[in-house]
Design a protein around this motif. Structure first.
Motif, PDB file in Angstrom:
ATOM      1  N   ARG A  23       0.838  -1.209   0.000  1.00  8.11           N
ATOM      2  CA  ARG A  23       0.000   0.000   0.000  1.00  8.11           C
ATOM      3  C   ARG A  23       0.871   1.256   0.000  1.00  8.11           C
ATOM      4  O   ARG A  23       0.582   2.212  -0.727  1.00  8.11           O
ATOM      5  CB  ARG A  23      -0.927  -0.002   1.226  1.00  8.11           C
ATOM      6  N   TYR A  24       1.939   1.240   0.786  1.00  7.49           N
ATOM      7  CA  TYR A  24       2.857   2.387   0.802  1.00  7.49           C
ATOM      8  C   TYR A  24       3.465   2.606  -0.576  1.00  7.49           C
ATOM      9  O   TYR A  24       3.536   3.735  -1.074  1.00  7.49           O
ATOM     10  CB  TYR A  24       3.986   2.161   1.817  1.00  7.49           C
ATOM     11  N   LEU A  25       3.917   1.533  -1.204  1.00  6.41           N
ATOM     12  CA  LEU A  25       4.584   1.632  -2.504  1.00  6.41           C
ATOM     13  C   LEU A  25       3.635   2.215  -3.549  1.00  6.41           C
ATOM     14  O   LEU A  25       4.034   3.060  -4.359  1.00  6.41           O
ATOM     15  CB  LEU A  25       5.087   0.255  -2.944  1.00  6.41           C
ATOM     16  N   GLU A  26       2.398   1.754  -3.503  1.00  2.00           N
ATOM     17  CA  GLU A  26       1.407   2.237  -4.464  1.00  2.00           C
ATOM     18  C   GLU A  26       1.266   3.754  -4.327  1.00  2.00           C
ATOM     19  O   GLU A  26       1.268   4.475  -5.319  1.00  2.00           O
ATOM     20  CB  GLU A  26       0.065   1.559  -4.185  1.00  2.00           C
ATOM     21  N   LEU A  27       1.211   4.220  -3.080  1.00  2.00           N
ATOM     22  CA  LEU A  27       1.072   5.654  -2.820  1.00  2.00           C
ATOM     23  C   LEU A  27       2.320   6.434  -3.209  1.00  2.00           C
ATOM     24  O   LEU A  27       2.234   7.474  -3.868  1.00  2.00           O
ATOM     25  CB  LEU A  27       0.800   5.875  -1.328  1.00  2.00           C
ATOM     26  N   LEU A  28       3.460   5.932  -2.785  1.00  2.00           N
ATOM     27  CA  LEU A  28       4.720   6.648  -3.034  1.00  2.00           C
ATOM     28  C   LEU A  28       5.001   6.755  -4.532  1.00  2.00           C
ATOM     29  O   LEU A  28       5.538   7.762  -4.997  1.00  2.00           O
ATOM     30  CB  LEU A  28       5.885   5.938  -2.325  1.00  2.00           C
ATOM     31  N   ASN A  29       4.599   5.727  -5.274  1.00  3.17           N
ATOM     32  CA  ASN A  29       4.872   5.737  -6.718  1.00  3.17           C
ATOM     33  C   ASN A  29       3.992   6.725  -7.477  1.00  3.17           C
ATOM     34  O   ASN A  29       4.226   6.991  -8.652  1.00  3.17           O
ATOM     35  CB  ASN A  29       4.747   4.329  -7.298  1.00  3.17           C
ATOM     36  N   ARG A  30       2.986   7.270  -6.800  1.00  3.93           N
ATOM     37  CA  ARG A  30       2.175   8.316  -7.433  1.00  3.93           C
ATOM     38  C   ARG A  30       2.908   9.654  -7.408  1.00  3.93           C
ATOM     39  O   ARG A  30       2.532  10.594  -8.109  1.00  3.93           O
ATOM     40  CB  ARG A  30       0.852   8.470  -6.692  1.00  3.93           C
ATOM     41  N   ASP A  31       3.935   9.761  -6.546  1.00  2.00           N
ATOM     42  CA  ASP A  31       4.692  11.006  -6.408  1.00  2.00           C
ATOM     43  C   ASP A  31       5.825  11.024  -7.432  1.00  2.00           C
ATOM     44  O   ASP A  31       6.775  10.248  -7.338  1.00  2.00           O
ATOM     45  CB  ASP A  31       5.260  11.082  -4.975  1.00  2.00           C
ATOM     46  N   PRO A  32       5.739  11.901  -8.437  1.00  4.24           N
ATOM     47  CA  PRO A  32       6.756  11.920  -9.486  1.00  4.24           C
ATOM     48  C   PRO A  32       8.150  12.294  -8.974  1.00  4.24           C
ATOM     49  O   PRO A  32       9.155  11.945  -9.596  1.00  4.24           O
ATOM     50  CB  PRO A  32       6.241  12.977 -10.476  1.00  4.24           C
ATOM     51  N   GLN A  33       8.191  12.974  -7.822  1.00  7.10           N
ATOM     52  CA  GLN A  33       9.484  13.312  -7.211  1.00  7.10           C
ATOM     53  C   GLN A  33      10.226  12.054  -6.739  1.00  7.10           C
ATOM     54  O   GLN A  33      11.451  12.035  -6.694  1.00  7.10           O
ATOM     55  CB  GLN A  33       9.278  14.227  -5.982  1.00  7.10           C
ATOM     56  N   LEU A  34       9.459  11.034  -6.373  1.00  6.39           N
ATOM     57  CA  LEU A  34      10.057   9.832  -5.791  1.00  6.39           C
ATOM     58  C   LEU A  34      10.117   8.671  -6.780  1.00  6.39           C
ATOM     59  O   LEU A  34      11.086   7.927  -6.809  1.00  6.39           O
ATOM     60  CB  LEU A  34       9.251   9.382  -4.555  1.00  6.39           C
ATOM     61  N   SER A  35       9.078   8.541  -7.582  1.00  8.30           N
ATOM     62  CA  SER A  35       8.908   7.390  -8.460  1.00  8.30           C
ATOM     63  C   SER A  35      10.114   7.228  -9.392  1.00  8.30           C
ATOM     64  O   SER A  35      10.632   8.236  -9.883  1.00  8.30           O
ATOM     65  CB  SER A  35       7.624   7.560  -9.265  1.00  8.30           C
ATOM     66  N   PRO A  36      10.561   6.008  -9.701  1.00 12.14           N
ATOM     67  CA  PRO A  36      10.025   4.744  -9.186  1.00 12.14           C
ATOM     68  C   PRO A  36      10.574   4.400  -7.801  1.00 12.14           C
ATOM     69  O   PRO A  36      11.752   4.580  -7.544  1.00 12.14           O
ATOM     70  CB  PRO A  36      10.510   3.749 -10.216  1.00 12.14           C
ATOM     71  N   VAL A  37       9.683   3.908  -6.932  1.00 12.45           N
ATOM     72  CA  VAL A  37      10.067   3.478  -5.583  1.00 12.45           C
ATOM     73  C   VAL A  37       9.953   1.965  -5.502  1.00 12.45           C
ATOM     74  O   VAL A  37       8.908   1.417  -5.835  1.00 12.45           O
ATOM     75  CB  VAL A  37       9.151   4.112  -4.512  1.00 12.45           C
ATOM     76  N   ARG A  38      11.035   1.306  -5.086  1.00  9.63           N
ATOM     77  CA  ARG A  38      10.915  -0.135  -4.866  1.00  9.63           C
ATOM     78  C   ARG A  38      10.874  -0.419  -3.369  1.00  9.63           C
ATOM     79  O   ARG A  38      11.125   0.475  -2.553  1.00  9.63           O
ATOM     80  CB  ARG A  38      12.042  -0.889  -5.575  1.00  9.63           C
ATOM     81  N   GLY A  39      10.540  -1.656  -3.025  1.00 11.60           N
ATOM     82  CA  GLY A  39      10.314  -1.997  -1.624  1.00 11.60           C
ATOM     83  C   GLY A  39      11.281  -3.031  -1.083  1.00 11.60           C
ATOM     84  O   GLY A  39      11.693  -3.946  -1.801  1.00 11.60           O
ATOM     85  N   VAL A  40      11.631  -2.866   0.203  1.00  6.74           N
ATOM     86  CA  VAL A  40      12.418  -3.870   0.910  1.00  6.74           C
ATOM     87  C   VAL A  40      11.662  -4.249   2.178  1.00  6.74           C
ATOM     88  O   VAL A  40      11.210  -3.374   2.921  1.00  6.74           O
ATOM     89  CB  VAL A  40      13.827  -3.342   1.267  1.00  6.74           C
ATOM     90  N   PHE A  41      11.510  -5.549   2.376  1.00  5.58           N
ATOM     91  CA  PHE A  41      10.819  -6.073   3.549  1.00  5.58           C
ATOM     92  C   PHE A  41      11.878  -6.685   4.459  1.00  5.58           C
ATOM     93  O   PHE A  41      12.481  -7.699   4.117  1.00  5.58           O
ATOM     94  CB  PHE A  41       9.787  -7.109   3.101  1.00  5.58           C
ATOM     95  N   ALA A  42      12.117  -6.028   5.609  1.00  9.85           N
ATOM     96  CA  ALA A  42      13.188  -6.464   6.506  1.00  9.85           C
ATOM     97  C   ALA A  42      12.612  -6.992   7.808  1.00  9.85           C
ATOM     98  O   ALA A  42      11.748  -6.364   8.413  1.00  9.85           O
ATOM     99  CB  ALA A  42      14.126  -5.305   6.796  1.00  9.85           C
ATOM    100  N   ALA A  43      13.096  -8.155   8.240  1.00  6.11           N
ATOM    101  CA  ALA A  43      12.611  -8.749   9.486  1.00  6.11           C
ATOM    102  C   ALA A  43      13.648  -9.733  10.008  1.00  6.11           C
ATOM    103  O   ALA A  43      14.527 -10.169   9.255  1.00  6.11           O
ATOM    104  CB  ALA A  43      11.282  -9.451   9.253  1.00  6.11           C
ATOM    105  N   GLN A  44      13.537 -10.039  11.299  1.00  5.94           N
ATOM    106  CA  GLN A  44      14.455 -11.015  11.878  1.00  5.94           C
ATOM    107  C   GLN A  44      14.183 -12.396  11.292  1.00  5.94           C
ATOM    108  O   GLN A  44      15.059 -13.225  11.209  1.00  5.94           O
ATOM    109  CB  GLN A  44      14.269 -11.084  13.394  1.00  5.94           C
ATOM    110  N   GLU A  45      12.907 -12.576  10.918  1.00  4.71           N
ATOM    111  CA  GLU A  45      12.494 -13.890  10.427  1.00  4.71           C
ATOM    112  C   GLU A  45      11.344 -13.638   9.464  1.00  4.71           C
ATOM    113  O   GLU A  45      10.429 -12.869   9.785  1.00  4.71           O
ATOM    114  CB  GLU A  45      12.016 -14.731  11.627  1.00  4.71           C
ATOM    115  N   ILE A  46      11.396 -14.222   8.289  1.00 10.46           N
ATOM    116  CA  ILE A  46      10.331 -14.006   7.308  1.00 10.46           C
ATOM    117  C   ILE A  46       9.639 -15.329   7.007  1.00 10.46           C
ATOM    118  O   ILE A  46      10.278 -16.298   6.585  1.00 10.46           O
ATOM    119  CB  ILE A  46      10.882 -13.350   6.019  1.00 10.46           C
TER     120      ILE A  46
END
Lengths: 220, 220
Positions: free
Chosen positions: B163-186
């Motif tokens: 959901r964040y990525l979808e929103l952030l990618n609407r901003d031409p200042q930022l786009s393209p934005v890719r995502g990283v999912f970080a956790a101790q355990e996935i």
DNA sequence: GTATTTATTTCGTGC
DNA sequence: GCACGAAGTAAATAC
């Protein structure tokens, strides 16, 4: 069950790391192997604990509780023991619950006329690809109604019902399907959302409904 | 803190109704007013309890714990008391936690090169209309990356990041934005969903990361 | 104050 | 055994 009142420090390492400074606490060692460290507040929640399976090793003042399955560990440093007693409790017959959502669902399934005269039950736990609908009914006019039952009606219950309705309405055999959101108590936010989506809200008097089923009360 | 070992029956009425048949149990009365009934299993969880504020009234063998705020009530019928002792514990300094998501986020914000050489932090808790993104970064090539941090990476975390990525990618200042999912355990399910959505998964060694920050360990 | 999210969630249930 | 949902969830945090 062993009850120890002791001045102690505790360190836990596992899913998180945590430390308890020196203070007087209850160390509760149960027959299931569990160990929990209680202060005189926080209601029934201990400050620290270890769930079974685990083993308690006492090496003088250093007590170590090690999980058998994971590397979780609780280290208790005993400063002074103020009380230490053990008690045979035997196996507990356990808690007899009543009033949970399942029971509410069963009662409503047996009394669908709670929703209106002439209603009848198509089936309980009507299956859909995204999970079962609590009750699928026909109202007096023969129209299909999906009923979602919660003990407490909150916004996520309305969302859940909405997803079911969207799916059920794709089926030409059933469509149009309308929704009823039934709960002992419905939060204002949930009610607003439901109204907005043409979902009917019904608050259910559990005690009255149970009275229909079995008028003998236990204690209250 | 009062510790009572007693053969007793218990009835609870409140958000549900429940009954405990006659058996020997621990009745734990804390200074905060709470009362909990423990069997010799279920780890730290009591069979029944009452949270403060509530009052315990002893009328011979009939003990009644009544909630002050609601009409919740616990009725304990004492058959035989096998042990009864009271202890002064004083105020507990409380649990010092470490290792929760907030701390993990702070560590990663201070060490964004964990994700790759040349990475730098744009800002922590980057605001969006649907909530803050944990970390907004630029990778070595200057491309924008949104990082979602969880202690345990599960499917809802991937949904949140999506959901964040979808929103952030609407901003031409930022786009393209890719995502990283970080956790101790996935969890495998979360990883599959993330891969499907071109989100990079990174498992984080919390202890190693903390070692970078502060090499002195407490106990382990 | 209310609403939302977390939790060493725990606990049950269905697959 | 594992994923999913409920819990007398409770507790902390954001708004």
């Amino acid at each position: 069950m062993r009850l120890v009142i002791a001045r102690c420090q505790v360190d836990y390492a596992g899913r998180l790391t945590a430390h308890l400074p020196l203070a007087t606490r209850l160390i509760l060692v149960k027959a299931d192997g569990s160990v929990s460290i209680h202060a005189d507040d926080r209601a029934y929640k201990p400050l620290n604990w270890m769930s079974p399976p685990c083993t308690l090793v006492e090496d003088g003042d250093a007590w170590t509780v090690q999980s058998t399955k994971t590397d979780d560990r609780l280290v208790i440093e005993i400063d002074e023991i103020l009380h230490d007693s053990s008690h045979e409790l035997g196996v507990d017959p356990g808690l007899e619950k009543d009033g949970v959502e399942a029971h509410l669902q069963r009662l409503l399934a047996e009394n669908v006329t709670t929703f209106g005269d002439g209603w009848r039950l198509v089936r309980r736990e009507y299956p859909t690809p995204i999970g079962p609908v609590d009750l699928l009914c026909r109202d007096a006019s023969g129209a299909t109604v999906a009923v979602e039952i919660k003990r407490r009606g909150e916004i996520d219950g309305v969302e859940q019902l909405t997803r079911y309705l969207e799916l059920l309405n794709r089926d030409p055999q059933l469509s149009p399907v309308r929704g009823v959101f039934a709960a002992q108590e419905i939060k204002p936010q949930a009610r607003t959302l439901a109204n907005d989506r043409d979902i009917t809200c019904v608050t259910v008097d559990y005690n009255a409904l149970r009275g229909v089923d079995d008028p003998s009360d236990r204690l209250f």
